[in-house]
Motif scaffolding. Structure first.
Motif, PDB file in Angstrom:
ATOM      1  N   UNK A   1      38.818  44.904  32.374  1.00 14.68           N
ATOM      2  CA  UNK A   1      38.996  43.541  31.863  1.00 14.68           C
ATOM      3  C   UNK A   1      38.769  42.483  32.932  1.00 14.68           C
ATOM      4  N   UNK A   2      38.964  42.812  34.198  1.00 13.96           N
ATOM      5  CA  UNK A   2      38.878  41.801  35.257  1.00 13.96           C
ATOM      6  C   UNK A   2      37.495  41.691  35.896  1.00 13.96           C
ATOM      7  N   UNK A   3      36.628  42.636  35.653  1.00 14.30           N
ATOM      8  CA  UNK A   3      35.329  42.683  36.336  1.00 14.30           C
ATOM      9  C   UNK A   3      34.534  41.389  36.155  1.00 14.30           C
ATOM     10  N   UNK A   4      34.559  40.817  34.967  1.00 16.81           N
ATOM     11  CA  UNK A   4      33.768  39.610  34.714  1.00 16.81           C
ATOM     12  C   UNK A   4      34.296  38.375  35.431  1.00 16.81           C
ATOM     13  N   UNK A   5      35.485  38.439  35.995  1.00 18.56           N
ATOM     14  CA  UNK A   5      36.097  37.299  36.678  1.00 18.56           C
ATOM     15  C   UNK A   5      35.883  37.334  38.195  1.00 18.56           C
TER      16      UNK A   5
END
Length: 113
Positions: A86-90
């Motif tokens: 979930x955090x990869x795109x941030x």
């Protein structure tokens, strides 16, 4: 996820930065993550200015933060794809950026003052 050391962010990473009007800043190879908290929600991310001779600018945890000195563990950023996708795109948000997301689709991104 863009490979560490790569010079190109993914389209999804660029989209997050554009959505919040923030510049793209490639992530460092290492992150600090609170592994014991990953079953909690929401998920918090904070990117600091990389300290001189430092290797970590992202600090990620879920649920309540702890002041314990062993709360965060250093981890190669490529492992986030498996552990916390979930955090990869941030990860291309710039230094000073913070985010809160949950597994139901909530998202908030801002620059710390």
């Amino acid at each position: 996820m863009q490979a560490p050391g790569s010079s190109a962010p993914t389209d999804a990473q660029k989209t997050i930065c554009e959505k919040y009007g923030l510049p793209v800043q490639l992530p460092d190879d290492m992150v600090a993550i609170a592994l014991a908290s990953l079953d909690q929600s929401p998920i918090y991310g904070t990117r600091i200015v990389l300290p001189e001779n430092g290797t970590i600018s992202w600090f990620i945890h879920a649920g309540e933060h702890s002041p314990s000195p062993d709360f965060y563990q250093a981890l190669h950023a490529t492992h986030l794809h498996e552990l916390l996708p979930q955090v990869v795109n941030y990860l291309c948000l710039p230094a000073g950026a913070k985010f809160i997301i949950d597994r139901a689709g909530y998202e908030d991104v801002w620059l710390a003052d």
